[in-house]
Write a protein that holds these residues in place. Structure first.
Motif, PDB file in Angstrom:
ATOM      1  N   SER A  24       0.784  -1.284  -0.030  1.00 48.41           N
ATOM      2  CA  SER A  24      -0.021  -0.175   0.178  1.00 48.41           C
ATOM      3  C   SER A  24       0.761   1.298  -0.047  1.00 48.41           C
ATOM      4  CB  SER A  24      -0.757  -0.144   1.177  1.00 48.41           C
ATOM      5  OG  SER A  24      -1.509  -1.046   1.284  1.00 48.41           O
ATOM      6  N   GLY A  25       2.330   1.139  -0.087  1.00 49.35           N
ATOM      7  CA  GLY A  25       2.909   2.263   0.002  1.00 49.35           C
ATOM      8  C   GLY A  25       3.292   2.864   1.380  1.00 49.35           C
ATOM      9  N   VAL A  26       2.853   2.295   2.368  1.00 51.03           N
ATOM     10  CA  VAL A  26       3.200   2.924   3.678  1.00 51.03           C
ATOM     11  C   VAL A  26       4.590   2.464   4.015  1.00 51.03           C
ATOM     12  CG1 VAL A  26       2.606   2.525   6.252  1.00 51.03           C
ATOM     13  CG2 VAL A  26       0.694   2.376   4.539  1.00 51.03           C
ATOM     14  N   LEU A  27       5.231   3.786   4.492  1.00 52.90           N
ATOM     15  CA  LEU A  27       6.673   3.727   4.896  1.00 52.90           C
ATOM     16  C   LEU A  27       6.719   4.807   5.952  1.00 52.90           C
ATOM     17  CD1 LEU A  27       9.320   2.185   4.713  1.00 52.90           C
ATOM     18  CD2 LEU A  27      10.060   3.660   3.043  1.00 52.90           C
ATOM     19  N   LEU A  28       6.557   4.418   7.118  1.00 51.28           N
ATOM     20  CA  LEU A  28       6.339   5.752   8.071  1.00 51.28           C
ATOM     21  C   LEU A  28       6.788   5.519   9.463  1.00 51.28           C
ATOM     22  CD1 LEU A  28       4.480   8.262   8.656  1.00 51.28           C
ATOM     23  CD2 LEU A  28       2.767   6.934   9.506  1.00 51.28           C
ATOM     24  N   LYS A  29       7.867   6.414  10.050  1.00 51.22           N
ATOM     25  CA  LYS A  29       7.880   6.417  11.332  1.00 51.22           C
ATOM     26  C   LYS A  29       6.944   7.501  12.209  1.00 51.22           C
ATOM     27  CE  LYS A  29      12.875   5.582  10.396  1.00 51.22           C
ATOM     28  NZ  LYS A  29      14.204   6.008  10.414  1.00 51.22           N
ATOM     29  N   PRO A  30       5.867   6.860  12.652  1.00 52.76           N
ATOM     30  CA  PRO A  30       4.970   7.896  13.249  1.00 52.76           C
ATOM     31  C   PRO A  30       5.733   8.906  14.528  1.00 52.76           C
ATOM     32  CG  PRO A  30       4.564   5.399  13.908  1.00 52.76           C
ATOM     33  CD  PRO A  30       5.451   5.471  12.951  1.00 52.76           C
ATOM     34  N   GLY A  31       6.204   8.191  15.450  1.00 49.86           N
ATOM     35  CA  GLY A  31       6.768   9.076  16.407  1.00 49.86           C
ATOM     36  C   GLY A  31       7.900  10.434  15.971  1.00 49.86           C
ATOM     37  N   LEU A  32       8.335  10.004  14.609  1.00 48.89           N
ATOM     38  CA  LEU A  32       9.309  10.756  13.979  1.00 48.89           C
ATOM     39  C   LEU A  32       8.386  12.041  13.265  1.00 48.89           C
ATOM     40  CD1 LEU A  32      12.230  11.442  13.146  1.00 48.89           C
ATOM     41  CD2 LEU A  32      11.693  10.499  11.059  1.00 48.89           C
ATOM     42  N   LEU A  33       7.194  11.603  12.761  1.00 57.46           N
ATOM     43  CA  LEU A  33       6.096  12.445  12.148  1.00 57.46           C
ATOM     44  C   LEU A  33       5.687  13.489  13.225  1.00 57.46           C
ATOM     45  CD1 LEU A  33       4.375  13.228   9.676  1.00 57.46           C
ATOM     46  CD2 LEU A  33       2.648  11.636  10.649  1.00 57.46           C
ATOM     47  N   VAL A  34       5.469  12.906  14.275  1.00 56.65           N
ATOM     48  CA  VAL A  34       4.782  13.859  15.418  1.00 56.65           C
ATOM     49  C   VAL A  34       5.845  14.875  15.686  1.00 56.65           C
ATOM     50  CG1 VAL A  34       4.186  14.066  17.831  1.00 56.65           C
ATOM     51  CG2 VAL A  34       3.374  12.240  16.468  1.00 56.65           C
ATOM     52  N   LEU A  35       7.053  14.422  15.749  1.00 53.10           N
ATOM     53  CA  LEU A  35       8.091  15.551  16.257  1.00 53.10           C
ATOM     54  C   LEU A  35       8.305  16.435  15.242  1.00 53.10           C
ATOM     55  CD1 LEU A  35      10.440  16.192  18.143  1.00 53.10           C
ATOM     56  CD2 LEU A  35      12.125  14.601  16.975  1.00 53.10           C
ATOM     57  N   LYS A  36       8.295  16.046  13.868  1.00 55.67           N
ATOM     58  CA  LYS A  36       8.537  16.863  12.860  1.00 55.67           C
ATOM     59  C   LYS A  36       7.705  17.854  12.608  1.00 55.67           C
ATOM     60  CE  LYS A  36      10.377  18.271   8.806  1.00 55.67           C
ATOM     61  NZ  LYS A  36      11.468  19.107   8.853  1.00 55.67           N
ATOM     62  N   VAL A  37       6.176  17.341  12.842  1.00 58.31           N
ATOM     63  CA  VAL A  37       4.918  18.493  12.868  1.00 58.31           C
ATOM     64  C   VAL A  37       5.214  19.255  14.017  1.00 58.31           C
ATOM     65  CG1 VAL A  37       2.570  18.833  13.186  1.00 58.31           C
ATOM     66  CG2 VAL A  37       3.439  16.879  11.735  1.00 58.31           C
TER      67      VAL A  37
ATOM     68  N   ILE B 136       7.807  20.470  15.530  1.00 63.38           N
ATOM     69  CA  ILE B 136       9.076  21.298  14.999  1.00 63.38           C
ATOM     70  C   ILE B 136       8.401  22.256  14.392  1.00 63.38           C
ATOM     71  CG2 ILE B 136      11.293  21.585  13.990  1.00 63.38           C
ATOM     72  CD1 ILE B 136      11.707  18.920  15.070  1.00 63.38           C
ATOM     73  N   GLU B 137       7.832  21.900  13.069  1.00 63.77           N
ATOM     74  CA  GLU B 137       7.310  22.977  12.256  1.00 63.77           C
ATOM     75  C   GLU B 137       6.228  24.036  12.855  1.00 63.77           C
ATOM     76  OE1 GLU B 137       8.534  23.552   9.402  1.00 63.77           O
ATOM     77  OE2 GLU B 137      10.093  21.946   9.676  1.00 63.77           O
ATOM     78  N   LEU B 138       5.478  23.466  13.888  1.00 63.17           N
ATOM     79  CA  LEU B 138       4.572  24.301  14.377  1.00 63.17           C
ATOM     80  C   LEU B 138       5.195  25.348  15.213  1.00 63.17           C
ATOM     81  CD1 LEU B 138       1.734  21.622  15.597  1.00 63.17           C
ATOM     82  CD2 LEU B 138       1.440  23.606  13.871  1.00 63.17           C
ATOM     83  N   LEU B 139       6.285  24.910  16.060  1.00 64.55           N
ATOM     84  CA  LEU B 139       7.166  25.879  16.851  1.00 64.55           C
ATOM     85  C   LEU B 139       7.579  26.987  15.954  1.00 64.55           C
ATOM     86  CD1 LEU B 139       8.453  26.788  19.684  1.00 64.55           C
ATOM     87  CD2 LEU B 139      10.335  25.147  19.057  1.00 64.55           C
ATOM     88  N   GLU B 140       8.173  26.537  14.700  1.00 69.44           N
ATOM     89  CA  GLU B 140       8.905  27.583  13.885  1.00 69.44           C
ATOM     90  C   GLU B 140       7.879  28.426  13.193  1.00 69.44           C
ATOM     91  OE1 GLU B 140      11.724  25.107  11.744  1.00 69.44           O
ATOM     92  OE2 GLU B 140      13.093  25.077  13.266  1.00 69.44           O
ATOM     93  N   SER B 141       6.791  28.082  13.088  1.00 71.52           N
ATOM     94  CA  SER B 141       5.793  29.010  12.289  1.00 71.52           C
ATOM     95  C   SER B 141       5.033  29.453  13.769  1.00 71.52           C
ATOM     96  CB  SER B 141       5.016  28.167  11.590  1.00 71.52           C
ATOM     97  OG  SER B 141       4.229  27.091  12.394  1.00 71.52           O
ATOM     98  N   HIS B 142       5.485  29.842  14.753  1.00 73.45           N
ATOM     99  CA  HIS B 142       4.901  30.571  15.956  1.00 73.45           C
ATOM    100  C   HIS B 142       3.473  30.099  16.433  1.00 73.45           C
ATOM    101  CE1 HIS B 142       8.231  33.024  14.986  1.00 73.45           C
ATOM    102  NE2 HIS B 142       8.097  33.309  13.792  1.00 73.45           N
TER     103      HIS B 142
END
Length: 488
Positions: free
Chosen positions: A136-149, A151-157
C-alpha cells in the motif's frame, strides 16, 4: 505502556538475562520477576504468567526478538547496552520511538476490522500486515512524524502541541513521513478557523494514547494526559540537535525495507531495530556530567563504568598469552539457568547483569575476529590482563588487536584509551620477545564515511582500525602493516 518507568524496564530485562539462549524459560522468568518484586503476580488459568503478559513490550522496544517467531530467548545488542549503562531509559525510549516504523517485523497480524474493510473493498487479503502495508506504499515512522509536525508548528509561531483529535484527523492519514507538510498545513488551518474536528479514525484512539505515553517518557516530549502531546523544554532548548536528528532519521537509508514476508524476513527487523548504529545515536545526551539527577533517574544501575578497562597491574614486561577459549566467548550468559531462583536472585541483586552485558558485547567481537583468523590458519591467543586478541599467521606475521565497545558519546575517549593500550602492548612484546607486531584497534560500530579517525590512526599513527557491526565490516590498514592482508 502505563506505569512504564526506568526501574521497571531495567529490572524486567535483567530477570530475562539468566535465560538468554534457552527455551521453555517463561515460568522461570516469571518466578524470578515475582520474587524480585518487578511486577505483580498476574494469573492465567490460576498460574502465574507475568512474563507472557509483559514480554511483548521488550520486543516492541527492540530489546528482544519476538518470542512468537523466535523461540530461543535472544536479547538484542541494544538490550545489553541498556543493561551495561551505555544508554539511559529516556534516551532509549526517545531513540526507539523515533526509529519505530510501519511496516515492521513485530506487527504482522491483520485485525478483524481491517480484514472486513479489505473484503468490502474486494481487495485480496495478504497473509501479513507487513505485506499489506508494503504493497500500500506505507513507509512511516509515526513518532518521527509527530516530532516533525511539532517542530514546524514551533517554527511557524504556533503552539508546539497536538491534541489526540488533531493527530487522528491530520496525522493518521499520512502514509510516508514526507507528508508532514500536509499535516502541518491542516493543523494550522483548523486552528485558524476553529470549530470541532470531525470524529475520524476513532479506531486508532487507544493506540495513539499509548503512543503519547511512550513519547512522553522520552526527552523530546511531554504528555501530561492521554489527550495531548507537546515538545519538552529540553527539545525546545536544544532545537538544533533535535532538528538535525529528525532530519537524519527521515533519510530513506534509515528505514527497514522488507525483502520477504516470512519469518526469516521478519527477523531481519529485529536485527536492524535491536542494533543502534552510531548515526542513530545523535540523541544521546552530552550533558550527563552536569545532570546527576537525570543520571540517577534514567541509569538504574549507574553509568557505564568501563568494566572492560579493569586491568590488574603486571609484574613485568612479559605477556601471559594463552589460547583463546571460544566456548567461553560464544556463551549467551555467564549465569546458569539451572540454578535455583534464590541463587539467581542474589546474583542479579549484586549487579551481575551489568558486568555481564558489558563483557558480552566485547567478547562477541573478539570471538568473531578469532574465528575469522583461525579459518585462515592462525594461532589466536589472549592475555586476560592486557591483550584482547593476538594472532600469529602461518606466514609469520603477527598483530595485536584491542577491542572497544563504543557509543557516539564515548567514542573519542575509548579511542584514546585504545591508542595507549596497543602502543604499550606492542612495546612490551617487542622488549620481551624481540618481535614486532602490527597494532589494530577494533570498534563495534560503523563510522561515518567522512569520519577523520580512520586516517588519523592508519596514516598518522600507523595503527590499524577495524569497524565491525552486524552485517558490516570495514578495515583501514597502515601501508606498512605486514599482516593487513588477513584483516583488511
Amino acid at each position: 505502556m502505563a506505569g512504564l518507568n526506568p526501574e521497571t524496564l531495567y529490572n524486567f530485562l535483567k530477570c530475562a538475562v539468566p535465560f538468554e539462549g534457552t527455551r521453555n524459560y517463561a515460568e522461570k522468568i516469571t518466578e524470578l520477576m515475582i520474587k524480585s518484586n518487578v511486577l505483580t503476580n498476574n494469573l492465567r488459568n490460576e498460574k502465574a504468567d507475568a512474563w507472557r503478559d509483559y514480554q511483548q513490550l521488550l520486543a516492541e522496544l527492540g530489546l528482544i526478538y519476538s518470542t512468537l517467531i523466535h523461540k530461543t530467548l535472544t536479547l538484542t545488542e541494544l538490550a545489553h547496552m541498556f543493561l551495561a549503562g551505555e544508554i539511559g531509559f529516556s534516551e532509549l525510549i526517545g531513540i526507539q520511538a523515533l526509529r519505530y516504523q510501519y511496516p515492521n517485523g513485530q506487527k504482522s497480524t491483520i485485525q478483524a476490522r481491517l480484514s472486513r474493510q479489505l473484503s468490502d473493498a474486494q481487495v485480496k487479503r495478504p497473509k501479513t500486515l507487513t505485506e499489506l502495508q508494503s504493497a500500500s506504499g506505507v513507509l512511516l515512522k509515526p513518532g518521527l512524524l509527530v516530532l516533525k509536525v511539532l517542530i514546524e508548528l514551533l517554527e511557524s509561531h504556533h503552539q508546539p502541541a497536538l491534541s489526540i483529535s488533531e493527530c487522528l484527523a491530520f496525522l493518521i492519514p499520512c502514509k510516508v513521513n514526507a507528508e508532514w507538510d500536509m499535516a502541518v498545513s491542516e493543523v494550522i488551518s483548523h486552528r485558524r478557523t476553529g470549530g470541532e474536528i470531525s470524529e475520524v479514525n476513532e479506531h486508532s484512539r487507544r493506540n495513539l494514547q499509548d503512543w503519547f505515553k511512550l513519547l512522553g517518557a522520552s526527552d523530546f516530549f511531554v504528555a501530561n494526559d492521554d489527550e495531548h502531546i507537546a515538545l519538552s523544554s529540553f527539545a525546545i532548548e536544544n532545537m538544533d540537535l533535535v532538528r538535525s536528528y529528525c532530519a537524519s532519521q527521515e533519510d530513506l537509508s534509515t528505514f527497514w525495507i522488507p525483502t520477504s514476508f516470512d519469518i526469516s524476513g521478519r527477523l531481519t527487523w529485529f536485527d536492524r531495530f535491536g542494533h543502534l548504529p552510531l548515526d542513530a545515536q545523535g540523541a544521546l545526551r552530552r550533558d550527563l556530567d552536569a545532570q546527576p539527577k537525570y543520571v540517577e533517574q534514567n541509569y538504574v544501575a549507574g553509568l557505564d563504568d568501563d568494566v572492560e578497562e579493569e586491568v590488574r597491574p603486571s609484574g613485568g614486561l612479559a605477556m601471559n598469552l594463552s589460547p583463546i577459549d571460544l566456548d567461553y566467548l560464544e556463551r549467551e550468559t555467564t549465569f546458569q539457568s539451572s540454578q535455583d531462583v534464590e541463587t539467581l536472585l542474589a546474583n542479579i541483586r549484586r549487579g551481575f547483569q551489568k558486568r555481564h552485558a558489558k563483557t558480552l558485547l566485547h567478547d562477541r567481537v573478539v570471538k568473531s575476529l578469532a574465528e575469522r583468523f583461525i579459518a585462515q590458519g592462525a594461532t589466536v591467543e589472549s592475555d586476560p590482563d592486557s591483550i584482547d586478541l593476538f594472532a600469529l599467521w602461518p606466514t609469520g606475521e603477527t598483530a595485536i588487536f584491542e577491542v572497544k565497545t563504543v557509543t557516539q558519546r564515548n567514542l573519542q575517549q575509548r579511542m584514546r584509551t585504545a591508542i595507549g593500550q596497543v602502543a604499550e602492548y606492542a612495546y612490551r612484546r617487542k622488549c620481551s620477545t624481540g618481535s614486532l607486531s602490527d597494532s589494530v584497534i577494533v570498534v563495534n560500530a560503523e563510522l561515518d564515511q567522512n569520519a577523520w579517525q580512520p586516517a588519523f590512526l592508519s596514516e598518522y599513527l600507523k595503527i590499524g582500525l577495524i569497524c565491525t557491526a552486524p552485517k558490516s565490516y570495514s578495515a583501514f590498514a597502515p601501508q606498512q602493516a605486514r599482516s593487513k592482508a588477513y584483516w583488511s
